[in-house]
Enzyme design. Structure first.
Site, PDB file in Angstrom:
ATOM      1  N   ARG A 251       0.857  -1.174   0.000  1.00  0.00           N
ATOM      2  CA  ARG A 251       0.000   0.000   0.000  1.00  0.00           C
ATOM      3  C   ARG A 251       0.897   1.229   0.000  1.00  0.00           C
ATOM      4  NH1 ARG A 251       2.343   1.899   3.857  1.00  0.00           N
ATOM      5  NH2 ARG A 251       0.787   3.531   3.958  1.00  0.00           N
ATOM      6  N   GLY A 252       0.276   2.390  -0.204  1.00  0.00           N
ATOM      7  CA  GLY A 252       1.037   3.608  -0.405  1.00  0.00           C
ATOM      8  C   GLY A 252       1.148   3.870  -1.886  1.00  0.00           C
ATOM      9  N   ALA A 253       0.796   5.090  -2.306  1.00  0.00           N
ATOM     10  CA  ALA A 253       0.680   5.387  -3.734  1.00  0.00           C
ATOM     11  C   ALA A 253       1.938   5.043  -4.537  1.00  0.00           C
ATOM     12  CB  ALA A 253       0.294   6.857  -3.925  1.00  0.00           C
TER      13      ALA A 253
ATOM     14  N   ASP B 189      -1.994  10.514  -1.863  1.00  0.00           N
ATOM     15  CA  ASP B 189      -2.274   9.530  -2.910  1.00  0.00           C
ATOM     16  C   ASP B 189      -2.670  10.178  -4.229  1.00  0.00           C
ATOM     17  OD1 ASP B 189      -2.636   6.474  -1.730  1.00  0.00           O
ATOM     18  OD2 ASP B 189      -2.782   8.044  -0.220  1.00  0.00           O
TER      19      ASP B 189
ATOM     20  N   ASN C  70      -5.541  12.176   0.899  1.00  0.00           N
ATOM     21  CA  ASN C  70      -4.658  11.336   1.703  1.00  0.00           C
ATOM     22  C   ASN C  70      -5.521  10.478   2.619  1.00  0.00           C
ATOM     23  OD1 ASN C  70      -1.918  10.551   2.386  1.00  0.00           O
ATOM     24  ND2 ASN C  70      -2.235  11.553   4.353  1.00  0.00           N
ATOM     25  N   LYS C  71      -4.886   9.665   3.417  1.00  0.00           N
ATOM     26  CA  LYS C  71      -5.596   8.727   4.280  1.00  0.00           C
ATOM     27  C   LYS C  71      -6.649   9.439   5.122  1.00  0.00           C
ATOM     28  CE  LYS C  71      -5.043   5.244   4.112  1.00  0.00           C
ATOM     29  NZ  LYS C  71      -5.786   4.340   3.213  1.00  0.00           N
TER      30      LYS C  71
ATOM     31  N   GLN D 248      -2.208   2.045  10.128  1.00  0.00           N
ATOM     32  CA  GLN D 248      -0.919   2.175   9.435  1.00  0.00           C
ATOM     33  C   GLN D 248       0.097   2.947  10.262  1.00  0.00           C
ATOM     34  OE1 GLN D 248      -3.943   2.791   8.079  1.00  0.00           O
ATOM     35  NE2 GLN D 248      -3.962   2.470   5.863  1.00  0.00           N
TER      36      GLN D 248
ATOM     37  N   ARG E  96      -7.206  -0.554  -7.042  1.00  0.00           N
ATOM     38  CA  ARG E  96      -7.499   0.513  -6.065  1.00  0.00           C
ATOM     39  C   ARG E  96      -7.683   1.816  -6.838  1.00  0.00           C
ATOM     40  NH1 ARG E  96      -4.580   0.949  -0.404  1.00  0.00           N
ATOM     41  NH2 ARG E  96      -6.626   1.834   0.062  1.00  0.00           N
TER      42      ARG E  96
END
Length: 355
Positions: free
Chosen positions: A50-52, A241, A251-252, A200, A93
């Protein structure tokens, strides 16, 4: 660990791409091996990776692995199955624009070499994936150098989610700035929001900082305002992201609340943002697709459930922070300040520097 002593999120073993299974951290550090577009897409969707930036790198390898597999097993259906590979990865995603940036780059490389023998084409695509991975690490280090100049010796810095080596091919975006600041001799300490519901911050950011002996304090998501009000936070640095053309930042989930609190307390709010994460096709953040993840993630964690059966649940994975709340974007080509964002000059900056 890689040669720099940092964690290797993605590594090539000569025939497959291996990715740390981030669902298991910090309890266990295990790698998952993928050898096709579908297996990489499954790993992205399940949040093994995960993570762009890391998602983009993984997708590039997914396409390359598919080309290698098809050139050896079913060359007669190469084009059809390659297109299927692009489709399944694109659906893995929706919010992280690096996924689509990487797929577009791999598709362009395929188009440029479509007349070559399939074995040669597969090798070219694999090399392109290697290049994307190496470039990501270089970009992160450059962002880190720029971002480190914004932090003062002794700063106490808040971050939300995980924008570290685990979210990239290496070094990290937001956490890369912390690493670069420490490498330059500055003493900083980190506050990590736990980042509900997938934790996370608690599982990944805290783990990365502990691994490298960077002082870190874990807090729950609803503690940051209290600490800001007491003067215990000097800056906020987060990743992203996707960034719209006007500077709105996805973002998250929970990032927007942190940005509002930072504005209230006159604390700088910085966003670490590679140019590949800026989506000039979207005028504002209103057009950014927000992924809604499974309700199970909110009910509890792993095998422990605390929510009652039958309760309605929402689980948007991201929120959008308006550009007016962003003190600066930190890119590999320099720092984009709030005036540049509010004047609508982000597009010009990106076009000038994006090759």
């Amino acid at each position: 660990m890689n040669r720099d002593g940092h964690v290797e999120t993605l590594r090539w073993n000569g025939r497959e791409i291996e990715m740390i299974d981030q669902r298991l951290l910090p309890a266990r550090k295990e790698y998952v091996a993928c050898n096709s577009a579908r297996s990489v897409a499954d790993a992205i969707r399940a949040m093994v990776v995960r993570g762009a930036p890391a998602i983009g790198v993984a997708a590039a390898y997914g396409i390359a692995l598919e080309a290698v597999r098809l050139s050896e097993e079913i060359p007669s259906r190469f084009t059809e199955k390659m297109n299927d590979g692009f489709t399944v990865l694109a659906a893995s995603r929706p919010t992280a624009v690096n996924l689509f940036w990487a797929l577009d780059r791999m598709k362009k490389r395929w188009s440029e070499n479509s007349g070559r023998p399939l074995a040669d084409l597969a090798s070219i695509l694999l090399q392109e994936a290697h290049d994307i991975r190496a470039e990501d690490i270089r970009i992160n280090r450059k962002m880190g150098q720029y971002g480190a100049t914004l932090l003062k010796d002794g700063d106490r810095v808040l971050t939300h989610c995980n924008a570290g080596a685990l979210a990239t091919a290496g070094h990290g975006t937001a956490l890369g700035i912390f690493r670069s600041a420490v490498e330059s001799g500055k003493r900083i300490s980190v506050y990590a929001d736990e980042t509900r519901p997938f934790l996370q911050g608690a599982r990944l950011t805290a783990w990365e900082m502990v691994q490298e002996n960077i002082p870190v304090t874990l807090i729950t998501d609803n503690m940051s305002g209290y600490l800001m009000s007491r003067g215990e936070i000097d800056a906020v640095v987060v990743g992203t992201d996707r960034v719209a053309a006007n500077g709105d930042v996805a973002n998250k989930i929970g990032t927007y609340m942190v940005a509002v609190l930072a504005k209230r307390h006159n604390i700088p709010f910085y966003v670490a943002c590679p140019l590949s994460t800026i989506d000039l096709s979207l005028a504002t953040g209103n057009g950014i697709p927000i992924e809604e993840r499974p309700a199970e993630e909110v009910k509890g964690f792993r095998n422990c459930h605390w929510a009652p059966e039958g309760v309605a649940i929402r689980n948007p994975a991201f929120d959008v922070t308006p550009a007016e709340l962003v003190t600066a974007l930190i890119t590999e080509k320099g720092i984009v300040d709030n005036k540049t964002l509010t004047d609508g000059d982000l597009v010009g900056f990106v076009k000038k520097h994006r090759s």
